[in-house]
Design an enzyme around this catalytic site. Structure first.
Site, short mmCIF file in Angstrom:
data_model
loop_
_atom_site.label_atom_id
_atom_site.label_comp_id
_atom_site.label_asym_id
_atom_site.label_seq_id
_atom_site.Cartn_x
_atom_site.Cartn_y
_atom_site.Cartn_z
N LYS A 221 9.50 -0.57 17.92
CA LYS A 221 9.95 0.72 18.43
C LYS A 221 10.80 0.43 19.67
O LYS A 221 10.51 0.90 20.79
CB LYS A 221 8.73 1.60 18.74
CG LYS A 221 9.06 3.04 19.08
CD LYS A 221 9.46 3.90 17.88
CE LYS A 221 9.88 5.29 18.34
NZ LYS A 221 10.32 6.15 17.21
N ASP B 251 -1.50 -2.58 11.66
CA ASP B 251 -2.72 -1.93 11.19
C ASP B 251 -2.37 -0.69 10.35
O ASP B 251 -2.83 -0.52 9.22
CB ASP B 251 -3.57 -1.53 12.40
CG ASP B 251 -4.94 -1.00 12.02
OD1 ASP B 251 -5.33 -1.13 10.84
OD2 ASP B 251 -5.64 -0.46 12.90
N ASP C 95 -2.24 -0.68 6.02
CA ASP C 95 -3.13 0.22 5.29
C ASP C 95 -2.33 1.24 4.48
O ASP C 95 -2.69 1.56 3.34
CB ASP C 95 -4.10 0.91 6.26
CG ASP C 95 -5.27 -0.01 6.62
OD1 ASP C 95 -5.49 -0.99 5.89
OD2 ASP C 95 -5.96 0.25 7.60
MG MG Z 1 10.17 9.52 14.42
MG MG Z 2 -6.81 -0.88 9.35
#
Ligand code: MG
Ligand code: MG
Lengths: 369, 369
Positions: free
Chosen positions: B190, B246, B250
């Site tokens: 980001k 994470d 997932d």
């Molecule tokens: Mg956005």
């Molecule tokens: Mg996870």
């Protein structure tokens, strides 16, 4: 009712789609007997060209003195070579900050006619009507320190910071929306790991006591990222902090099948709100009568409902949009089987006529956001 | 080749599926002339019961003295009332930390026979073979301070902290994997907002110079969350920091159509690795011969390839799994049309026989991870 609306068309297709908002408001005004005073101002690249800054004082003053703000989109290749602090997108960040727009609302509806455009299977994408409530002015994107450290600048730090008050106000906002919708609130956090999430969860549980009619559940952000794909129909209102909301709302924006259909709202504590489509300024198709004005028109519907408390009027717009889609009209960006492709102007005209006439879509097909 | 493998079955279905790993290794050993010395130890709830702690010293010592570690799954209702610091899951966190397992690998394959189980449309889910490389020991989940502040504890802070070295080692790992696969690396950050992401992006660009055969692109995490749904087939290797990884891993785990098919690996700098299925211990079906052992068996394949550098041997397992699926065999958790449902034991037997015989799946259907 007489209301002053600031329209900030911005750049690219912003001008074309903003005219859709104006036409929709005119039709609503005529039919329901309201007077909407529309005032226009520049923002983004257009404002850089006219005033040398992406958010001129006059634009900000207009926004502050209005009852609500409609924004098209900002940015384009013309301004891409500017340093990042001077780019059109700064205008958007600046107006959000100046107006204290802390609550970002992203409704994710299903339109039956568009369900084939979703990357999800029709039986999964077809039954979605959620509202994601994202905190927009706190958390990891704004916390200090955000810096390099150490002798060789070889350590880097960003800070996720929230005050209790910041969490409370967004949580209360989400409870209010859940109460006015299906009464189900999913709070998304990472309370098994983050202290900020534990405080977030405590506050949600505290506020739940004030909303006995709302069912609350808590979900970890990684689990939410899974459920948004595997069973998006389970959600009513989702509330979450800034970064999680950024990721999840963009993920969820894929469900509907077209960014060209998605409105958004950003609200301040006073109730003043800025309404804009989720999509960008699409400079590649600007001025070609190809832009899809429906996200802008649906943002206008949100404005009527959320800031002006004109629910019936907002739903008249939503019904008109649904009716036009049901009759097989669409702009070139939408992939609908057996459809009639129309330009921006024609799409605006179709929707506007149906607002005026209150042509009903069949009741079970309308998604009220 | 002679290698010592630690097998930590854990709880719930962990024991049943661990026997699948043992059988697969035995078959590989016989066919390719290797000797795998398997040593078993408790972790999680089983270790709480036997030793009073979720990670006994003896288990850790075994892990450290082994060439690789296979883990089943931990946790169950029996231990749910323990304080969170004493629960089975702590055993997993502790072993990761003690072994310095900083690189979490999540391959996301498509199995043609399972493509109907995906929430995504078959044409989107059917052509996926990506590897997500997630940093596992730094970032927001571990940075200090992580605390409440202020007079009334009404401010909360978590810290996203990385050292240059932590970022470099995971980025290098990802480049190595990209080089050995399709040569495409997507770094997710980001960088338009976070200082840590800007440093991350700089390091990726620096390391790119050492891997001219790898094509690098950068993607914002919110855009990546969209693309994982709309066009997951575009990705080869994704590398990202802990929290983003994470959420995205997932999210991506939904694509394949069953958690019961997904292996994972966690590697240290020395090359020692822990291999485990993505799914949990499923206490509700434990001991009923219903568990799907394929994620465990595919984790064993990853172990052969990533830690023991036995690529051909690992691929023999992957081919055997594919062949069994292609012949229509599946465990009860999988939804395959026209399939023959078999129990855990029978599935292990089927796969093991095909490893021994090298029954080939048709070449274009095999997904090598
Ligand atoms: Mg956005
Ligand atoms: Mg996870």
């Amino acid at each position: 009712m007489k209301k002053k609306i600031a329209i900030l068309p911005g750049d690219g297709i912003g001008r074309e789609i903003a005219s859709g908002a104006a036409s929709a408001l005119e039709a609503v005004g005529k039919r329901f007997g309201h007077e909407f005073e529309l005032e226009y101002a520049n923002i983004g690249g257009a404002a850089i060209d006219s005033d040398g800054t992406p958010l001129p004082d006059s634009t900000l003053a207009l926004a502050k003195s209005s009852d609500a703000i409609l924004l098209g989109a900002v940015g384009g290749p013309k301004w891409d070579s500017l340093p990042s602090a001077e780019r059109p997108e700064r205008g958007l960040l600046a107006i959000r900050k100046e107006l204290g727009l802390f609550a970002n609302l992203r409704p994710i509806p299903s339109f039956q006619k568009l369900v084939q455009s979703s990357p999800l299977k029709p039986e999964i994408a077809g039954n979605v009507n959620m509202l994601i409530v994202r905190e927009l002015t706190g958390g990891l994107y704004f916390g200090k320190p955000s810096e390099r450290r150490g002798e060789n600048n070889d350590v880097v730090v960003d800070t996720l910071l929230y005050t209790r008050e910041e969490i409370e106000r967004i949580v209360v906002k989400a409870f209010e929306f859940a109460k006015s919708r299906d009464g189900r609130l999913t709070s998304v956090d990472k309370a098994n790991v983050l202290e900020s999430s534990r405080m977030w969860r405590e506050i949600v549980n505290e506020k739940a006591a004030d909303y006995p009619e709302v069912t609350v559940d808590h979900m970890y952000v990684d689990a939410a990222a899974m459920k948004l794909i595997s069973s998006p129909g389970q959600f009513d209102v989702i509330v979450t902090e800034n970064l999680f909301g950024d990721i999840l709302s963009d993920e969820a924006s894929m469900i509907t099948g077209s960014l060209g259909m998605l409105p958004s709202a950003s609200l301040s504590e006073s109730g003043l709100g800025l309404y804009e489509p989720v999509h960008g300024s699409a400079p590649d198709i600007a001025g070609q009568n190809k832009a899809n004005p429906l996200a802008m028109i649906l943002s206008t519907a949100l404005m009527l409902k959320y800031s002006l408390h004109l629910r019936e009027e907002g739903e008249a717009i939503e019904r008109a949009v649904q009716s036009v889609l049901n009759d097989g009209f669409c702009t070139p960006d939408l992939q609908m089987e057996g459809s009639t492709i129309v330009g921006t102007d024609q799409m605006i005209k179709l929707v506007t006529e149906r607002i005026a006439d209150d042509v009903p879509a069949s009741a079970d097909e309308v998604v009220y956001m």
